[in-house]
Motif scaffolding. Sequence first.
Motif, PDB file in Angstrom:
ATOM      1  N   ASN A 180       7.653   3.656  -8.715  1.00 14.12           N
ATOM      2  CA  ASN A 180       6.274   3.184  -8.849  1.00 14.12           C
ATOM      3  C   ASN A 180       5.478   4.236  -9.605  1.00 14.12           C
ATOM      4  OD1 ASN A 180       5.980   0.578  -7.834  1.00 14.12           O
ATOM      5  ND2 ASN A 180       5.834   1.281  -5.709  1.00 14.12           N
ATOM      6  N   ALA A 187      12.538  -0.811  -1.398  1.00 16.58           N
ATOM      7  CA  ALA A 187      12.670  -1.781  -2.483  1.00 16.58           C
ATOM      8  C   ALA A 187      14.123  -2.037  -2.833  1.00 16.58           C
ATOM      9  CB  ALA A 187      11.905  -1.292  -3.706  1.00 16.58           C
ATOM     10  N   GLU A 213       2.449  -5.700  -3.968  1.00 12.48           N
ATOM     11  CA  GLU A 213       3.860  -5.678  -4.391  1.00 12.48           C
ATOM     12  C   GLU A 213       4.766  -6.287  -3.336  1.00 12.48           C
ATOM     13  OE1 GLU A 213       7.273  -2.537  -6.036  1.00 12.48           O
ATOM     14  OE2 GLU A 213       5.495  -1.785  -4.996  1.00 12.48           O
ATOM     15  N   LEU A 214       4.462  -6.042  -2.062  1.00 11.84           N
ATOM     16  CA  LEU A 214       5.287  -6.595  -0.990  1.00 11.84           C
ATOM     17  C   LEU A 214       5.288  -8.121  -1.036  1.00 11.84           C
ATOM     18  CD1 LEU A 214       4.188  -4.321   2.006  1.00 11.84           C
ATOM     19  CD2 LEU A 214       6.109  -3.989   0.433  1.00 11.84           C
ATOM     20  N   ARG A 265       6.945  -9.412  -4.704  1.00 10.84           N
ATOM     21  CA  ARG A 265       8.398  -9.208  -4.803  1.00 10.84           C
ATOM     22  C   ARG A 265       9.139  -9.621  -3.540  1.00 10.84           C
ATOM     23  NH1 ARG A 265       9.601  -3.329  -6.987  1.00 10.84           N
ATOM     24  NH2 ARG A 265      11.687  -4.239  -7.015  1.00 10.84           N
ATOM     25  N   ASP A 297      13.841   1.554  -9.448  1.00 10.18           N
ATOM     26  CA  ASP A 297      13.303   1.789  -8.109  1.00 10.18           C
ATOM     27  C   ASP A 297      12.259   2.897  -8.163  1.00 10.18           C
ATOM     28  OD1 ASP A 297      12.905   1.736  -5.392  1.00 10.18           O
ATOM     29  OD2 ASP A 297      14.648   2.992  -4.937  1.00 10.18           O
ATOM     30  N   SER A 318       6.224   0.383  -0.726  1.00  8.86           N
ATOM     31  CA  SER A 318       7.560  -0.208  -0.892  1.00  8.86           C
ATOM     32  C   SER A 318       8.670   0.826  -0.797  1.00  8.86           C
ATOM     33  CB  SER A 318       7.644  -0.940  -2.238  1.00  8.86           C
ATOM     34  OG  SER A 318       7.472  -0.026  -3.314  1.00  8.86           O
ATOM     35  N   ARG A 319       8.300   2.067  -0.507  1.00  8.41           N
ATOM     36  CA  ARG A 319       9.258   3.160  -0.367  1.00  8.41           C
ATOM     37  C   ARG A 319      10.209   3.279  -1.555  1.00  8.41           C
ATOM     38  NH1 ARG A 319      10.222   5.811   4.338  1.00  8.41           N
ATOM     39  NH2 ARG A 319      11.350   7.164   2.909  1.00  8.41           N
ATOM     40  N   LEU A 371       9.379  -8.259  -0.596  1.00  7.36           N
ATOM     41  CA  LEU A 371      10.199  -7.143  -0.128  1.00  7.36           C
ATOM     42  C   LEU A 371      10.362  -7.135   1.383  1.00  7.36           C
ATOM     43  CD1 LEU A 371       8.785  -4.328  -2.446  1.00  7.36           C
ATOM     44  CD2 LEU A 371      10.887  -5.653  -2.742  1.00  7.36           C
ATOM     45  N   THR A 409      10.912  -1.598   4.447  1.00 11.61           N
ATOM     46  CA  THR A 409      10.052  -1.688   3.271  1.00 11.61           C
ATOM     47  C   THR A 409      10.728  -1.182   2.009  1.00 11.61           C
ATOM     48  OG1 THR A 409       9.115   0.500   3.610  1.00 11.61           O
ATOM     49  CG2 THR A 409       8.039  -1.324   4.735  1.00 11.61           C
TER      50      THR A 409
END
Length: 382
Positions: free
Chosen positions: A95, A10, A116-117, A120, A93, A168-169, A122, A8
């Motif tokens: 959020n 980004a 977001e996943l 983008r 990178d 998204s880590r 991801l 996950t």
Amino acid sequence: MTVLTPATAASAQPPSDAPAVRLTGVGKSFGGAAAVSDVDLTIAQNEFFSILGPSGCGKTTLMRMITGFETPTTGTVELGGRDATGLPPHRRDLNMLFQSYALFPHLTVAENVGFELRVRKLVPRSEIPRVVEEALALVRLEGFGKRTISQLSGGQKQRIALARALVSRPSLILLDEPLGALDQKLRLEMQLELKRLQREVGVTFIYVTHDQEEALTMSDRIAVMNGGRVLQVDTPEAIYDRPAVRFVAGFIGTSSILSGTVAARGAHRVLEVPGIGTLPLPANDLPAGSTAHLSLRPEDLRVEHVRAEQAGAPAGDGRFALEAVLQQAVYLGHGLRYHCTLADGTTVQIEQTGRDGRAVTLSPGDTVRIAWRPEDGRVLPD
């Protein structure tokens, strides 16, 4: 412990020896007026770092320069050891978590967290449900994925917003007054929850707030700002116990501040305060003749009745005492807070807790003695 999978992430994580954020000489002006001036900050990876200050001090502008929503007028912004000064927000990178939650009301909880996943790309689409459920488990909302936003409480909305920021880590999460919309009980619960999550996930948090209690409770370190400048950076304990300047002493917690001129008395320094007299100072190297301020915390002071035979006498136990007039006693539940007025009109607050606090019977208008140990004071340069 729930751990979001590396898939996950980004982007590549920063080098292990690079700070999460480094600001060098950062400033921002609007129409010739400086909002932020000459800020140097280094924030370590996996640190819970708070930017604390009153409204209008420049903390939000500083945060916007870290996120890329504002470009510095001067200086550089490094993220993970790389120059990010000119990078747009979507290429950083990081959020953000807002006070308003910024959730999409027409999407379910799972769709909000996974937004977001999907956008983008991801992770593979087939992996999104698993990753979203991991994020919900991390904020202790397993099984909430099919609910709508309108079905959530304020605290649950904040947790969903946090799950979305974490999913998204990113290497860095910035939190802008995120607990301001919650009631007092929920705020206290979320303070502990945010700190737990930050430690468990191992991500850098930059927390922007005007709330001293929030910053003291959660932070590894705090930067105190005023007038567009960073005045002190240190641990919560050092910020509270050893403020570097008068503003920090007055803004963090409660302090009674007495101002005067430093004078030499043998090997010691004292403070000559007009209208009050000569006060002992803790050890310091301020030059005689300089202006200084003595900061006294309410919990370091003791208040008692003045008996006729005590007038002008030392307090005993190595304490120094001043006479004052009690103006008000405020019941706190765990004790009492006394508001007293010194001879020059300065108001001093004393907090006495537990049985000792409740055992003292005083009434407004009483003449009292305020006593403290000289070493408990904090001496501050002008």
